[in-house]
Design an enzyme around this catalytic site. Structure first.
Site, PDB file in Angstrom:
ATOM      1  N   VAL A   1       0.804  -1.215   0.000  1.00 16.23           N
ATOM      2  CA  VAL A   1       0.000   0.000   0.000  1.00 16.23           C
ATOM      3  C   VAL A   1       0.842   1.272   0.000  1.00 16.23           C
ATOM      4  CG1 VAL A   1      -0.316   0.103   2.527  1.00 16.23           C
ATOM      5  CG2 VAL A   1      -2.027   1.108   1.000  1.00 16.23           C
TER       6      VAL A   1
ATOM      7  N   HIS B   1       3.382  -0.500   6.048  1.00 20.30           N
ATOM      8  CA  HIS B   1       2.374  -1.528   6.339  1.00 20.30           C
ATOM      9  C   HIS B   1       2.978  -2.848   5.883  1.00 20.30           C
ATOM     10  CE1 HIS B   1      -1.285  -3.793   6.604  1.00 20.30           C
ATOM     11  NE2 HIS B   1      -1.400  -3.938   5.296  1.00 20.30           N
TER      12      HIS B   1
END
EC number: 1.1.1.27
Length: 327
Positions: free
Chosen positions: A126, A179
């Site tokens: 992401v 992430h």
């Protein structure tokens, strides 16, 4: 969009497990008045739109339909979940090149529609794909946001809450960084109802230092555990995306851990998107919230950012990506 706009429109690109779970969360939580769903499998979007519409009598009116890229032109928010899924044994960063190609194609078509709202990216990796969405779109950095460490921070809060026996909503703690595998816990600012976690544990002795280390590892590796058991993660991230969506559409100025653009908020961390708390509202990121990190945490932030920056630089050294970059 404007902060006073009443009819709020979301376009979802990617109707896989994450996308369809997100759409369901929007319906059950009464978020937005219009939801268009785009996917290469048109019949799937038609089926999901029809299925979701059957829940509206129990929730609130909403226009739900299988959309085209041209429908993005007047959307307030476009949510990107389209991408190849993470397979067992595969890291999020292993997905880079194939999902960059998908991202380039998708973002180019969205921008061509005349879209002028906010991008919310959830496809993995992401942080890299949020950066590429910014590059390919030419949009201001404030209007390109990634889900970042929103789910990781929720997992962290829930794990701490379970250990010490309180409601997770009373635990205030963040995961920052990528992430993924290089993320880290901001222990120095974790607190329970305003009481620093260190002091809470001295008073209550709910968990020792090794227990805290094990707890963080379980949070960091939660996706691998779930993928090994059921093939994919989607419910948690779907609800995280719904929370971010609500903050944007309702102009909440909520503080949420997101993937936001870095331009020196932290020493040695620049020209990448990475997870940190930020204020978010109707116009996107109002400003990042720069939690003061201790030396060990800052080193982890720098190491995480370097890993992402190296991947970004390698990818955008390739002509197929560099040639279409607008930022």
């Amino acid at each position: 969009m404007t902060a006073t706009k009443q009819h709020k429109k979301v376009i979802l690109v990617g109707d896989g497990a994450v996308g369809s779970s997100y759409a369901f969360a929007l319906v059950t939580q009464n978020i937005a008045q219009e939801l268009g769903i785009i996917d290469i499998f048109k019949e799937k979007t038609q089926g999901d739109a029809e299925d979701l519409s059957h829940a509206l009598a129990f929730t609130s009116p909403k226009k739900i339909y299988a959309a085209e890229y041209s429908d993005c032109h007047d959307a307030d928010l476009v949510v990107l979940t389209a991408g190849a899924p993470q397979k067992p044994g595969e890291t999020r960063l292993d997905l880079v090149e194939k999902n960059l190609r998908i991202n380039k194609e998708v973002v180019t078509q969205i921008v061509a529609s005349g879209f002028n709202g906010i991008f919310l990216v959830a496809a993995n990796p992401v942080d890299v794909l949020t950066y590429s969405t910014w590059k390919f779109s030419g949009f201001p950095k404030e209007r390109v946001i990634g889900s970042g460490t929103s789910l990781d921070s929720a997992r962290f809060r829930q794990a701490l809450a379970d250990k010490i026996g309180v409601d997770a909503r009373s635990v205030h703690a963040y995961i920052m960084g990528e992430h993924g595998d290089s993320e880290f816990a901001v222990w120095s600012h974790a607190n329970v109802a305003g009481v620093k976690l260190e002091q809470w544990l001295q008073d209550n002795r709910d968990i020792d230092e090794q227990g805290l280390i094990d707890l963080f590892v379980s949070v960091r590796d939660a996706a691998y555990s779930i993928i090994n058991k059921k093939g994919a993660t989607f419910y948690g991230i779907a609800v995280a995306l719904a929370r971010i969506t609500k903050a944007i559409l309702d102009d909440e100025n909520a503080v949420l851990p997101l993937s936001v653009f870095q331009e020196g908020q932290y020493e040695g961390v620049e020209d990448c998107y990475i997870g940190q708390p930020a204020i978010v509202g109707a116009y996107g990121v109002v400003r990042p919230v720069n939690i003061p990190l201790n030396d060990a945490e800052l080193q982890k932030m720098q190491a995480s950012a370097k890993q992402l920056k190296d991947i970004i630089d390698e990818a955008f050294a390739k002509e197929e990506f560099a040639s279409v970059a607008k930022n």
